[in-house]
Enzyme design. Structure first.
Site, PDB file in Angstrom:
ATOM      1  CG  LEU A 273      -1.921   1.400   1.692  1.00 21.09           C
ATOM      2  CD1 LEU A 273      -2.847   1.720   0.225  1.00 21.09           C
ATOM      3  CD2 LEU A 273      -2.616   1.326   2.810  1.00 21.09           C
ATOM      4  CG  ASP A 274       3.147   4.795  -2.699  1.00 17.30           C
ATOM      5  OD1 ASP A 274       3.586   5.432  -2.044  1.00 17.30           O
ATOM      6  OD2 ASP A 274       3.466   4.757  -3.830  1.00 17.30           O
ATOM      7  CB  THR A 275      -0.194   6.480   2.701  1.00 15.67           C
ATOM      8  OG1 THR A 275       1.811   6.638   2.559  1.00 15.67           O
ATOM      9  CG2 THR A 275      -0.184   4.989   3.180  1.00 15.67           C
TER      10      THR A 275
ATOM     11  CG  LEU B 235      -2.500  -2.586  -3.468  1.00 12.17           C
ATOM     12  CD1 LEU B 235      -1.190  -3.123  -3.093  1.00 12.17           C
ATOM     13  CD2 LEU B 235      -3.854  -2.691  -2.555  1.00 12.17           C
TER      14      LEU B 235
END
Length: 265
Positions: free
Chosen positions: A172-174, A260
């Site tokens: 997960l790439d915030t 993501l």
């Protein structure tokens, strides 16, 4: 007196690494793997004891060596931080010298009427062992903390492909808000190797514009409804996303093979 250069270098490497670690830990400064190069550089500097050069053994030159060790370790050229780190490093060195000298007096008899000489130092290897234990414990702790932090952002991704399912790990790439502008669907960037196993319909092909620092362009993507993800709660949920192909390897350690965007979650 016989001096073994290999033992001298190993001992000084351990001591330099120990001092650099406690210095940067105390100041809470970030350091890199180049800290090992800095420690080795400092160890190699000790070889000047075999040279008859007053400049190399002078105090200003020693301070320059410390400054270079700090710069190599932190990859930081800000003068204030480098000077602050160097002062703390030197203070730590003086403290360690006083500490080891105090132990040397226990192993060697001394008198105020005679000169003091160190003939034996049995506790030296105990001190070095403590340093090694500290270095190893710091490295293991940092590794476990980084792995635990990474695992919190790793998601299982299942892509249905007819009768076959493909399982990959996604990070997960915030900071990633990539979306297809027409459908407004979030995107999952997947390594191109996995696209070879997918039967994608060219009718669902999209070109998604993207922009990063110093680079922009178009990503080829495919719309798919047959995807589900699973996070920490261990519950699968279906998502409608755009799969985008990435030709680069996303993780050197192969911890994940997809990125993501935050819109997926």
């Amino acid at each position: 007196m016989v001096v073994y250069i290999d033992i001298l270098l190993i001992e000084n490497f351990i001591i330099n690494l120990f001092l650099l670690l406690i210095t940067l830990k105390a100041l809470r400064y970030k350091y890199y793997k180049s800290i090992y190069i800095a420690a080795l550089f400092g160890a190699l500097y000790t070889l000047i004891i075999f040279m008859d050069n007053k400049i190399l053994v002078s105090l200003p030159f020693k301070i320059i060596v410390v400054l270079l060790m700090i710069i190599i370790s932190t990859k930081n050229l800000k003068i204030i931080k480098v000077l602050k780190s160097s002062v703390v490093f030197i203070l730590m060195s003086f403290t360690l010298c006083g500490f080891t000298f105090a132990f040397s007096m226990i192993d060697n008899s001394n008198s105020i009427f005679e000169k003091f000489s160190i003939n034996k130092y049995s506790i030296k290897y105990l001190i070095i062992s403590v340093m090694i234990l500290y270095i190893v414990s710091v490295r293991v702790t940092e590794y476990l903390r980084d792995r635990n932090l990474l695992n919190n952002f790793i998601y299982d991704i299942e892509i249905f492909n007819g009768k076959k399912s493909i399982f990959i790990k996604g990070l997960l790439d915030t900071g990633n808000a990539l979306r297809e502008p027409v459908t407004n669907l979030p995107c999952i960037i997947v390594e191109s190797d996995f696209f070879n196993d997918l039967e994608l319909n060219s009718n669902n092909e999209f070109l998604i514009p993207y922009s990063t620092i110093g680079e922009d362009g178009l990503l080829k993507g495919f719309k798919s409804k047959d995807i589900r993800i699973r996070g920490e709660d261990k519950k699968w949920r279906n998502v409608e996303v755009i799969l985008c192909e990435c030709k680069n390897k996303l993780s050197k350690e192969n911890d994940f093979n997809a990125l993501l965007s935050r819109g997926v979650i």
